[in-house]
Design a protein around this motif. Structure first.
Motif, PDB file in Angstrom:
ATOM      1  N   GLY A 170      -8.046  17.820  11.610  1.00 42.30           N
ATOM      2  CA  GLY A 170      -7.196  19.285  12.954  1.00 42.30           C
ATOM      3  C   GLY A 170      -6.088  19.066  12.623  1.00 42.30           C
ATOM      4  N   MET A 171      -5.335  18.530  11.754  1.00 34.59           N
ATOM      5  CA  MET A 171      -4.047  18.044  11.623  1.00 34.59           C
ATOM      6  C   MET A 171      -3.077  19.215  10.364  1.00 34.59           C
ATOM      7  N   SER A 172      -1.842  19.793  10.368  1.00 37.11           N
ATOM      8  CA  SER A 172      -1.302  20.218   9.793  1.00 37.11           C
ATOM      9  C   SER A 172       0.306  19.533   8.645  1.00 37.11           C
ATOM     10  N   ILE A 173      -0.581  19.745   7.341  1.00 35.86           N
ATOM     11  CA  ILE A 173       0.751  18.724   6.684  1.00 35.86           C
ATOM     12  C   ILE A 173       1.364  19.665   5.856  1.00 35.86           C
ATOM     13  N   GLU A 174       1.836  19.660   5.468  1.00 36.34           N
ATOM     14  CA  GLU A 174       3.153  19.575   4.007  1.00 36.34           C
ATOM     15  C   GLU A 174       2.886  18.289   3.379  1.00 36.34           C
ATOM     16  N   THR A 175       2.496  18.710   2.573  1.00 38.31           N
ATOM     17  CA  THR A 175       2.253  18.341   0.899  1.00 38.31           C
ATOM     18  C   THR A 175       3.447  18.206  -0.282  1.00 38.31           C
ATOM     19  N   ILE A 176       4.171  16.880  -0.496  1.00 43.29           N
ATOM     20  CA  ILE A 176       4.729  17.567  -1.814  1.00 43.29           C
ATOM     21  C   ILE A 176       4.141  16.215  -2.560  1.00 43.29           C
ATOM     22  N   LYS A 177       4.007  17.068  -3.867  1.00 45.89           N
ATOM     23  CA  LYS A 177       3.240  16.606  -5.123  1.00 45.89           C
ATOM     24  C   LYS A 177       3.573  16.099  -5.892  1.00 45.89           C
ATOM     25  N   LEU A 178       3.842  14.394  -6.253  1.00 48.15           N
ATOM     26  CA  LEU A 178       4.604  13.713  -7.098  1.00 48.15           C
ATOM     27  C   LEU A 178       3.995  13.171  -8.119  1.00 48.15           C
ATOM     28  N   ASN A 179       3.672  12.680  -9.422  1.00 45.63           N
ATOM     29  CA  ASN A 179       3.200  12.663 -10.689  1.00 45.63           C
ATOM     30  C   ASN A 179       3.568  10.567 -10.457  1.00 45.63           C
ATOM     31  N   GLY A 180       3.809  10.168  -9.731  1.00 47.98           N
ATOM     32  CA  GLY A 180       4.208   8.712  -9.841  1.00 47.98           C
ATOM     33  C   GLY A 180       5.046   7.770  -8.554  1.00 47.98           C
ATOM     34  N   SER A 181       5.098   6.942  -8.343  1.00 46.44           N
ATOM     35  CA  SER A 181       6.208   6.088  -7.621  1.00 46.44           C
ATOM     36  C   SER A 181       6.137   6.416  -6.419  1.00 46.44           C
ATOM     37  N   VAL A 182       4.886   7.058  -6.013  1.00 46.89           N
ATOM     38  CA  VAL A 182       4.845   8.035  -4.447  1.00 46.89           C
ATOM     39  C   VAL A 182       5.596   7.357  -3.648  1.00 46.89           C
ATOM     40  N   GLU A 183       5.191   5.580  -4.140  1.00 41.89           N
ATOM     41  CA  GLU A 183       5.627   4.742  -2.591  1.00 41.89           C
ATOM     42  C   GLU A 183       7.215   5.036  -2.342  1.00 41.89           C
ATOM     43  N   LEU A 184       7.910   5.356  -3.293  1.00 48.49           N
ATOM     44  CA  LEU A 184       9.482   5.599  -2.929  1.00 48.49           C
ATOM     45  C   LEU A 184       9.469   6.555  -1.946  1.00 48.49           C
ATOM     46  N   ALA A 185       8.100   7.517  -1.753  1.00 50.23           N
ATOM     47  CA  ALA A 185       8.602   8.768  -1.098  1.00 50.23           C
ATOM     48  C   ALA A 185       9.573   8.412   0.908  1.00 50.23           C
ATOM     49  N   PRO A 186       8.185   7.825   1.122  1.00 50.34           N
ATOM     50  CA  PRO A 186       8.589   7.623   2.462  1.00 50.34           C
ATOM     51  C   PRO A 186      10.103   6.297   2.558  1.00 50.34           C
ATOM     52  N   LEU A 187      10.560   5.351   1.565  1.00 48.12           N
ATOM     53  CA  LEU A 187      11.505   4.637   1.638  1.00 48.12           C
ATOM     54  C   LEU A 187      12.896   5.505   1.780  1.00 48.12           C
ATOM     55  N   ILE A 188      12.226   6.334   1.322  1.00 48.39           N
ATOM     56  CA  ILE A 188      13.848   7.620   1.161  1.00 48.39           C
ATOM     57  C   ILE A 188      13.576   8.075   1.886  1.00 48.39           C
ATOM     58  N   GLY A 189      12.922   8.907   2.652  1.00 48.97           N
ATOM     59  CA  GLY A 189      12.908   9.688   3.590  1.00 48.97           C
ATOM     60  C   GLY A 189      12.313  11.516   2.749  1.00 48.97           C
ATOM     61  N   LEU A 190      11.720  10.625   1.379  1.00 49.36           N
ATOM     62  CA  LEU A 190      11.337  12.372   1.074  1.00 49.36           C
ATOM     63  C   LEU A 190      10.224  13.218   1.905  1.00 49.36           C
ATOM     64  N   SER A 191       9.503  11.994   2.556  1.00 48.66           N
ATOM     65  CA  SER A 191       8.019  11.889   3.132  1.00 48.66           C
ATOM     66  C   SER A 191       7.631  11.157   4.515  1.00 48.66           C
ATOM     67  N   ASP A 192       6.921  11.637   5.282  1.00 47.77           N
ATOM     68  CA  ASP A 192       6.356  10.853   6.465  1.00 47.77           C
ATOM     69  C   ASP A 192       5.751   9.911   6.048  1.00 47.77           C
ATOM     70  N   VAL A 193       4.773   9.795   5.434  1.00 49.47           N
ATOM     71  CA  VAL A 193       3.650   8.366   4.884  1.00 49.47           C
ATOM     72  C   VAL A 193       3.476   9.708   3.010  1.00 49.47           C
ATOM     73  N   ILE A 194       2.198   8.900   3.093  1.00 47.82           N
ATOM     74  CA  ILE A 194       1.250   8.738   1.217  1.00 47.82           C
ATOM     75  C   ILE A 194       0.109   9.176   1.767  1.00 47.82           C
ATOM     76  N   VAL A 195      -0.251   9.455   0.775  1.00 48.27           N
ATOM     77  CA  VAL A 195      -1.689   9.488   0.463  1.00 48.27           C
ATOM     78  C   VAL A 195      -2.095   8.807  -0.587  1.00 48.27           C
ATOM     79  N   ASP A 196      -2.630   8.328  -1.259  1.00 48.13           N
ATOM     80  CA  ASP A 196      -2.536   7.008  -2.957  1.00 48.13           C
ATOM     81  C   ASP A 196      -3.896   6.388  -3.164  1.00 48.13           C
ATOM     82  N   ILE A 197      -4.050   6.091  -4.149  1.00 51.79           N
ATOM     83  CA  ILE A 197      -4.950   4.889  -4.355  1.00 51.79           C
ATOM     84  C   ILE A 197      -3.634   3.384  -4.061  1.00 51.79           C
ATOM     85  N   VAL A 198      -5.546   2.553  -2.825  1.00 52.85           N
ATOM     86  CA  VAL A 198      -4.520   1.038  -3.653  1.00 52.85           C
ATOM     87  C   VAL A 198      -5.831   0.094  -3.798  1.00 52.85           C
ATOM     88  N   GLU A 199      -5.206  -0.687  -4.520  1.00 52.21           N
ATOM     89  CA  GLU A 199      -6.419  -1.372  -5.559  1.00 52.21           C
ATOM     90  C   GLU A 199      -5.991  -2.945  -4.927  1.00 52.21           C
TER      91      GLU A 199
END
Ligand code: PRP
Length: 212
Positions: free
Chosen positions: A130-159
């Motif tokens: 029930g939460m609305s989000i804005e998505t930012i599509k990236l193609n890799g190195s997604v972990e950078l996004a919250p580190l440099i303020g591009l996004s609040d969080v990431i949704v990614d695969i964790v192995e």
């Protein structure tokens, strides 16, 4: 003339998949890691592998360019392709998760920004909450996004969790388990019934044997 075309994604699942076929006695002698070839025939000329970008496997199978495909559940969920998912192959296990900085909380933000290679998966997950989000599509190195303020969080695969750890991020929420799936084109399932059903059964017996 090959009877069955298999779409195989380059990368993580490649060697697991070839090993699985080898256990069934199906070998692709021309297949070498460094080759630039994209089509490989098995010894008996019954099966043909087409080597494609992993994210394109569902498309090849949905459109019937390949009869079957081996694909991660992550890619399959993101694609929304209209195919039969017939078997969990058990390998390539990882999970979908929301990750971010350790002190991150959703708080009272009206809209959170989520960076991901999997925007559809992210949207579905937050929609169910029930939460609305804005998505930012990236193609890799997604972990950078919250580190440099591009996004609040990431949704990614964790192995192994190494990428998150080495970048000071943590899993905030688990989303779902992922593993390799066998998918089948809907028309091929009807027209090539015998060959495809026996392949599914043989693969299933290998999966069950390996689980013991
Ligand atoms: C995936 C994923 C994470 C990492 C997770 O990226 O997007 O970055 O693997 O694996 P770990 O938990 O074992 O560290 P991939 O290796 O496919 O590279 P990419 O960022 O270039 O897409």
């Amino acid at each position: 003339m090959n009877e069955i075309t298999i779409a195989l994604g380059k990368g993580r699942l490649e060697s697991f998949t070839l090993q699985a076929f080898k256990k069934l006695g199906i070998e692709f002698p021309d297949f070498t890691k460094d080759s630039r070839k994209l089509i490989f025939n098995d010894r008996e000329n019954i099966y043909q592998i087409v080597l494609v970008k992993a994210s394109d496997v569902p498309t090849y199978v949905e459109k019937g360019a390949a009869d079957i495909g081996i694909v991660g559940k992550d890619t399959l969920l993101e694609s929304g392709a209209d195919v039969f998912e017939v078997l969990d192959l058990g390998f390539g296990q990882c999970k979908f998760a929301v990750a971010g900085l350790p002190d991150y909380t959703y708080g009272s933000a009206s809209k959170i920004t989520v960076a991901s290679k999997y925007p559809n998966v992210a949207r579905n997950f937050y929609h169910k909450k029930g939460m609305s989000i804005e998505t930012i599509k990236l193609n890799g190195s997604v972990e950078l996004a919250p580190l440099i303020g591009l996004s609040d969080v990431i949704v990614d695969i964790v192995e192994t969790g190494t990428t998150l750890k080495e970048n000071g991020l943590v899993v905030l929420e688990d989303i779902s388990e992922i593993s390799a799936r066998l998918i089948v084109n809907k028309a091929s399932f009807k027209t090539k019934t015998d060959r495809i059903h026996s392949l599914i059964e043989e693969m299933q017996s290998i999966v069950e044997r390996e689980m013991v």
